[in-house]
Design a protein around this motif. Sequence first.
Motif: not given
Length: 410
Positions: A309, A317-318, A321, A324-325, A385, A388-389, A392
């Motif tokens: 995080y 990243s926000s 985001e 979620m990562i 989400s 998608k993460a 990364t």
Amino acid sequence: MNGLIYYLAAAVLWMGLAAQLPDLRRHRKDPLKRSFCAVILLSGLCFVLGAPPTVILVNSVTGIPNMAAPLTYGAVTAFGAASLILIVHWRGNDPVQVRRTSRAWLFSYLGVIAAEGVLFSLGDAPVERRADFDTYYASTPFIREMIVLYLVAHMVAAVTTTLLCWSWIRKVKRWTRGSLVLLVLGWLFTSAYGVVKSVALTAHWLGHRWDSLSTSVAPLVAVGSCLASAGYILPLVGPRIDSAITFVRLRPLFRLLAGPTGRRRCVTALSWRMIGDVELRLTTRETAIRDGLKRLAGQLDEQVRSHAYRDALAAGSSAAEAEMIGMAAMVAVAALAEAPTPMAETGTIGISVGDVDVVVSVSARVRRPAGGSRSLDTGQPSLLSLSKAVRTPIVDAAIQSRRTAVRQPS
């Protein structure tokens, strides 16, 4: 190539109808489903009857010159009625009012079709006209009235359907709105066809020869019918496209939890009925993912999440985001840490989707839940989400870091 385009258009429409037949059998009492299938059937029939080779065949087989004309007129009139009835059911309202309106349109257009047949039988059309029937017999008693009746009924259906769709278009979103846009465009083309035909007939009655104007507008009704048919089909196809896209987007998370080598297996027993059903395949994939997350719930490491995080925030990243990562890194590391064990627990999950029962069998390792487990949101938006993460660089770095730590001697 003469008539090939007509037959190809009908084939595409009827293939879509064939795909709906199983659903129609299961919901044979659903007026919306029946209306939809009737629209597609009649749309394809209009193309087949309007094809020049069919016109020749019908006239030859029946032995009646121009017999194809009332058949085509009747099919087009029936298509207009079915379209109106479908729109009435689609919009919905008071069931009694919907039923009353639908029956009014149905019986009115059945009367028009019967009148067209009677007028043709009373008229005299001995010379076969394959392309300019309207203008050639524009002044012939009874045949003239049949042509006018057909055009009026066709224009009423076109204008009414266009206005109903246009008034509804701002109240809906996504695929339904796109469907209504196609319907409006399609019926505008069809309305233009009726207007041009009417102009050519009026010119004929006034002593002018504008027959070419009538014969040159056939592409307008063809384009209009294709657009309108696409508009009716889009609400059924659109959600399946969404499901297919979601199915693909969930693949990284599914592979992470299932394991590319099969060490963590999420085996799905699919029947032949599911192979072409993307909604069922999506349901089984989501179920397998949720089972995998449940299996890992006791092994999630809060330190991995908080570290990922912070790295995500530092990378720009926000907060959402980054959160979620962090979750994805925590899940990925827990999945990586899952080791083979001789003990295995196998179970089945039963899913009912529509009238199809799906059994998902899962083989997973027996582990004691670790302390400090963190609950995960397993709704579809969160799973997307998370998937998608998973791809990364920060999640990849967390996996590599854990692998390095495992390889180092204690």
